[in-house]
Design an enzyme around this catalytic site. Structure first.
Site, PDB file in Angstrom:
ATOM      1  N   LYS A  83       0.851  -1.187   0.000  1.00  0.00           N
ATOM      2  CA  LYS A  83       0.000   0.000   0.000  1.00  0.00           C
ATOM      3  C   LYS A  83       0.889   1.240   0.000  1.00  0.00           C
ATOM      4  CE  LYS A  83      -4.479  -0.010   2.230  1.00  0.00           C
ATOM      5  NZ  LYS A  83      -5.158   0.030   3.543  1.00  0.00           N
ATOM      6  N   ILE A  84       0.644   2.104  -0.964  1.00  0.00           N
ATOM      7  CA  ILE A  84       1.411   3.348  -1.066  1.00  0.00           C
ATOM      8  C   ILE A  84       0.422   4.501  -1.216  1.00  0.00           C
ATOM      9  CG2 ILE A  84       3.023   4.650  -2.540  1.00  0.00           C
ATOM     10  CD1 ILE A  84       4.457   2.118  -3.202  1.00  0.00           C
TER      11      ILE A  84
END
Ligand code: G3P
Length: 215
Positions: A83-84
């Protein structure tokens, strides 16, 4: 639509996975902190319970830091996806990591424009946070509607993952709009399974069954 559980609470993940309805898990730093165990311990446990995509978030804010962290996290288990947050650095990191074959879930998405850029950079998933939009008086589901339409019309392969779900109606609406995934907190999954008429019906069947001679 696939159902992911939005928590790092091992007990809850174990219980709801045992119902046979879970396709994956999403976590974030807040959820990991709330679960109260160590980071690695939590992720390793989750990987043992659910055989599907497990989102783990980076905490670096610069592209180089995100890339380093992501490569390390991706090595923990083949099901880990990274997750970014959607920022210019997040996009840079997504471009590089997706080229390396690491799947990115672009998070903290609050607009269709952000989703479009995430898809361009090669994100495997985009996560619009609908509850947080509702909380500030915007219609979160409108963003999902826009993203779904844009992705469909442009043949975008990035998966639409509806996040920050607050209640069962959010889940139904996400499914009706053709979202690929809804990530749902445990209390909402519990609300999805219960219905007063189901409980009342079971009670009545059991009551009537007592009057049937068992011969
Ligand atoms: O995965 C995180 C996302 O679902 C956040 O939800 O409830 O903190 O807005 P919430």
């Amino acid at each position: 639509m696939k159902i992911f559980i939005d928590t790092a609470d091992i007990k809850e993940i174990k219980e709801i996975a045992s119902w046979g309805v879970l396709d994956g898990v999403t976590t974030n730093p807040t959820l990991i902190a709330r679960a109260g165990l160590g980071f690695k311990e939590t992720i390793n446990e989750i990987c043992k319970i659910v055989n599907g995509p497990i989102s783990v978030e980076v905490t670096s804010t610069d592209a180089e830091g995100m890339i380093k962290e992501a490569r390390k996290l991706a090595k923990i288990h083949p099901n880990i996806i990274i997750k970014i947050p959607i920022t210019p650095d997040g996009l840079k990191a997504t471009k590089r990591l997706s080229k390396e074959g690491i799947t990115i879930n672009m998070t903290l998405v609050f607009s269709a424009n952000q989703a479009l850029l995430a898809a361009k950079a090669g994100a495997g998933y985009v996560s619009p946070f609908i509850g947080r939009l509702d909380d500030i008086g915007n219609e979160g589901m409108q963003v999902v509607r826009d993203i779904a339409q844009i992705f469909k019309q442009n043949g975008v392969k990035t998966k639409l993952l509806v996040a920050s779900i607050r209640h069962p109606i959010h889940v139904i609406e996400a499914a009706k709009l053709g979202a690929d995934v809804a990530t749902i907190p445990p209390p909402v999954i519990r609300k999805m399974v219960t219905h007063p008429l189901t409980s009342k019906g079971i009670e009545k069947f059991l009551e009537d069954w007592k009057r049937v001679p068992k011969k």
